[in-house]
Design an enzyme around this catalytic site. Structure first.
Site, PDB file in Angstrom:
ATOM      1  N   GLY A 121       0.810  -0.978  -0.028  1.00 25.42           N
ATOM      2  CA  GLY A 121      -0.097   0.112   0.008  1.00 25.42           C
ATOM      3  C   GLY A 121       0.867   1.293   0.056  1.00 25.42           C
TER       4      GLY A 121
ATOM      5  N   TYR B 246     -13.416  -2.389  10.875  1.00 24.99           N
ATOM      6  CA  TYR B 246     -11.811  -2.123  10.867  1.00 24.99           C
ATOM      7  C   TYR B 246     -11.292  -2.282  12.175  1.00 24.99           C
ATOM      8  CZ  TYR B 246      -8.344   1.535  10.401  1.00 24.99           C
ATOM      9  OH  TYR B 246      -7.064   2.087  10.425  1.00 24.99           O
TER      10      TYR B 246
ATOM     11  N   SER C  39      -3.988   0.731  14.539  1.00 24.09           N
ATOM     12  CA  SER C  39      -4.665   1.894  14.736  1.00 24.09           C
ATOM     13  C   SER C  39      -5.135   1.951  16.196  1.00 24.09           C
ATOM     14  CB  SER C  39      -5.921   1.943  13.961  1.00 24.09           C
ATOM     15  OG  SER C  39      -6.762   2.853  14.069  1.00 24.09           O
TER      16      SER C  39
ATOM     17  N   ASN D  11       1.247  -2.577   5.202  1.00 25.01           N
ATOM     18  CA  ASN D  11       0.772  -1.183   5.536  1.00 25.01           C
ATOM     19  C   ASN D  11      -0.629  -0.730   4.887  1.00 25.01           C
ATOM     20  OD1 ASN D  11       0.732   1.959   5.812  1.00 25.01           O
ATOM     21  ND2 ASN D  11       0.800   1.449   3.672  1.00 25.01           N
TER      22      ASN D  11
HETATM   23  N1  LIG Z   1      -4.397   7.979   8.117  1.00 21.73           N
HETATM   24  C1  LIG Z   1      -4.931   7.720   9.398  1.00 21.73           C
HETATM   25  O1  LIG Z   1      -5.085   8.433  10.199  1.00 21.73           O
HETATM   26  C2  LIG Z   1      -4.448   6.150  10.035  1.00 21.73           C
HETATM   27  C3  LIG Z   1      -4.775   6.057  11.172  1.00 21.73           C
HETATM   28  C4  LIG Z   1      -4.548   4.621  11.741  1.00 21.73           C
HETATM   29  C5  LIG Z   1      -4.131   3.571  10.804  1.00 21.73           C
HETATM   30  N2  LIG Z   1      -4.071   3.827   9.477  1.00 21.73           N
HETATM   31  C6  LIG Z   1      -3.564   2.722   8.872  1.00 21.73           C
HETATM   32  O2  LIG Z   1      -2.333   3.150   8.031  1.00 21.73           O
HETATM   33  C7  LIG Z   1      -2.184   2.528   6.728  1.00 21.73           C
HETATM   34  C8  LIG Z   1      -2.083   3.534   5.481  1.00 21.73           C
HETATM   35  O3  LIG Z   1      -3.239   4.277   5.478  1.00 21.73           O
HETATM   36  P1  LIG Z   1      -3.150   5.727   5.144  1.00 21.73           P
HETATM   37  O4  LIG Z   1      -3.657   6.571   5.600  1.00 21.73           O
HETATM   38  O5  LIG Z   1      -1.544   5.988   4.145  1.00 21.73           O
HETATM   39  O6  LIG Z   1      -4.247   5.606   3.745  1.00 21.73           O
HETATM   40  P2  LIG Z   1      -3.991   5.795   2.189  1.00 21.73           P
HETATM   41  O7  LIG Z   1      -5.365   5.472   1.433  1.00 21.73           O
HETATM   42  O8  LIG Z   1      -3.385   7.201   1.936  1.00 21.73           O
HETATM   43  O9  LIG Z   1      -2.904   4.697   1.556  1.00 21.73           O
HETATM   44  C9  LIG Z   1      -3.507   3.361   1.676  1.00 21.73           C
HETATM   45  C10 LIG Z   1      -3.037   2.544   0.224  1.00 21.73           C
HETATM   46  O10 LIG Z   1      -2.938   1.279   0.351  1.00 21.73           O
HETATM   47  C11 LIG Z   1      -3.526   0.589  -0.903  1.00 21.73           C
HETATM   48  N3  LIG Z   1      -4.490  -0.382  -0.538  1.00 21.73           N
HETATM   49  C12 LIG Z   1      -5.571  -0.704  -0.092  1.00 21.73           C
HETATM   50  N4  LIG Z   1      -6.148  -1.759  -0.435  1.00 21.73           N
HETATM   51  C13 LIG Z   1      -5.027  -2.526  -0.950  1.00 21.73           C
HETATM   52  C14 LIG Z   1      -4.919  -3.848  -1.602  1.00 21.73           C
HETATM   53  N5  LIG Z   1      -6.231  -4.696  -1.419  1.00 21.73           N
HETATM   54  N6  LIG Z   1      -3.963  -4.157  -2.073  1.00 21.73           N
HETATM   55  C15 LIG Z   1      -2.904  -3.383  -2.448  1.00 21.73           C
HETATM   56  N7  LIG Z   1      -2.877  -1.957  -2.199  1.00 21.73           N
HETATM   57  C16 LIG Z   1      -4.076  -1.752  -1.321  1.00 21.73           C
HETATM   58  C17 LIG Z   1      -4.447   1.724  -1.554  1.00 21.73           C
HETATM   59  O11 LIG Z   1      -4.613   1.849  -2.789  1.00 21.73           O
HETATM   60  C18 LIG Z   1      -3.404   3.162  -0.967  1.00 21.73           C
HETATM   61  O12 LIG Z   1      -2.455   3.557  -1.928  1.00 21.73           O
HETATM   62  C19 LIG Z   1      -3.629   1.711   6.601  1.00 21.73           C
HETATM   63  O13 LIG Z   1      -3.275   0.366   7.078  1.00 21.73           O
HETATM   64  C20 LIG Z   1      -4.381   2.416   7.443  1.00 21.73           C
HETATM   65  O14 LIG Z   1      -5.543   1.568   8.006  1.00 21.73           O
HETATM   66  C21 LIG Z   1      -4.201   5.176   9.116  1.00 21.73           C
END
Ligand SMILES: NC(=O)c1ccc[n+]([C@@H]2O[C@H](COP(=O)([O-])OP(=O)(O)OC[C@H]3O[C@@H](n4cnc5c(N)ncnc54)[C@H](O)[C@@H]3O)[C@@H](O)[C@H]2O)c1
Length: 276
Positions: free
Chosen positions: A14, A166, A153, A91
């Protein structure tokens, strides 16, 4: 830099945007060769281009991690390209929120699939290489530490209304993390998790009525957070703001570096002190 990742190979899922892209950039800047994955082909190609332009070693593999055969293909691609996998960051993720009475089976299962089943399959796919590499290093009297970081998270550690699926997936991956820490200690693998609070990516974009949908398996899924909730979170966050993807990646870099060689099975919360 009190360490270098020169000679190490990292796999980051990701990683086309957001936190994953920042993690890949930090690992590459520390000297690692990085294999980045995403299902968004244009964005992951552009991310790889950015890494290469900065002078880093990078390659990408496009694919949907929830396709049961893809995690193996991805690990093979990393091994074929760089000859090793020393660091794995699980990720990739997204949110598909609703209160429990409006959550379908498909929706709940999708959250378990991407946040729990996928990391399980990725790590199982890498296990053959990791065990064989560790056995020969140990037989040669060498201790080479490898690193797994699973992304969770505060919704997983604390629960969050509207996120039954989630939160369950993000809680479950902590069980996987702690179990693998016990199974893989003998192979010199540190297995840890980093749990984020509110990090400024598209996942928590303010829901202002604009288009904040992502397409996933034929569904248009609305991602983002109500502006009032974001404001309230900033107010109750001791640091008073959202985290940046680079700050989020810093916590992950710690677990990918030799600085954490004697830390395993732990969950580090990177959320500015904010708790639901
Ligand atoms: N942003 C926040 O506040 C936050 C908080 C807690 C946890 N997270 C976790 O951090 C991680 C990254 O999130 P982010 O905020 O950067 O989100 P984002 O949407 O900016 O990036 C996530 C990426 O994962 C890719 N992805 C999703 N499903 C996929 C799949 N099946 N196969 C391949 N790629 C896939 C998406 O295309 C995207 O590019 C995630 O696991 C999210 O749950 C984020």
């Amino acid at each position: 830099m009190p360490f270098t990742l020169e000679g190490r190979t990292a796999l980051v899922t990701g990683a086309a945007r957001g936190i994953g892209r920042a993690i890949a950039t930090r690992l590459a800047a520390a000297g690692a060769a990085v294999m980045i994955n995403d299902l968004d082909e244009a964005a992951v190609t552009e991310a790889e281009c950015g890494l290469r332009t900065a002078g880093y070693q990078a390659a990408h593999v496009v694919g949907d991690l929830t396709n049961p055969s893809f995690p193996e293909q991805m690990v093979k691609a990393a091994l074929d390209t760089f000859g090793a996998v020393d660091i794995i960051v699980n990720n990739a993720g997204y949110t598909w929120d609703n209160v429990i009475q409006k959550t379908t089976d498909e929706q709940f299962q999708a959250m378990l699939d991407i946040h729990l089943v996928v990391p399980f399959r990725v790590l199982r796919a890498a296990s053959g290489y990791i065990r064989e590499a560790a056995k020969s290093e140990i037989a040669a009297g060498k201790r080479v530490m490898r690193k797994v970081v699973n992304i969770t998270s505060i919704a997983g550690t604390l629960g969050n209304a509207g996120q039954a699926g989630y939160s369950s997936g993000k809680a479950a991956v902590i069980g996987l993390t702690k179990t693998l820490a016990k199974e893989w200690g003998r192979y010199n693998v540190n297995v840890n998790a980093v749990g984020f609070g509110l990090i400024d990516t598209r996942l928590i974009q303010p829901l202002n009525g604009g288009n904040s949908n992502i397409e996933m398996h034929g569904h248009q899924i609305r991602i983002g957070v109500q502006p009032a909730m974001l404001d309230a979170a900033k107010k109750s966050c001791p640091l008073g703001r959202l985290g940046s993807p680079e700050e989020a990646a810093g916590a992950v870099l710690f677990f990918c570096s030799p600085l954490s060689d004697y830390v395993t099975g732990e969950v580090l919360i990177c959320g500015g002190g904010f708790h639901f």
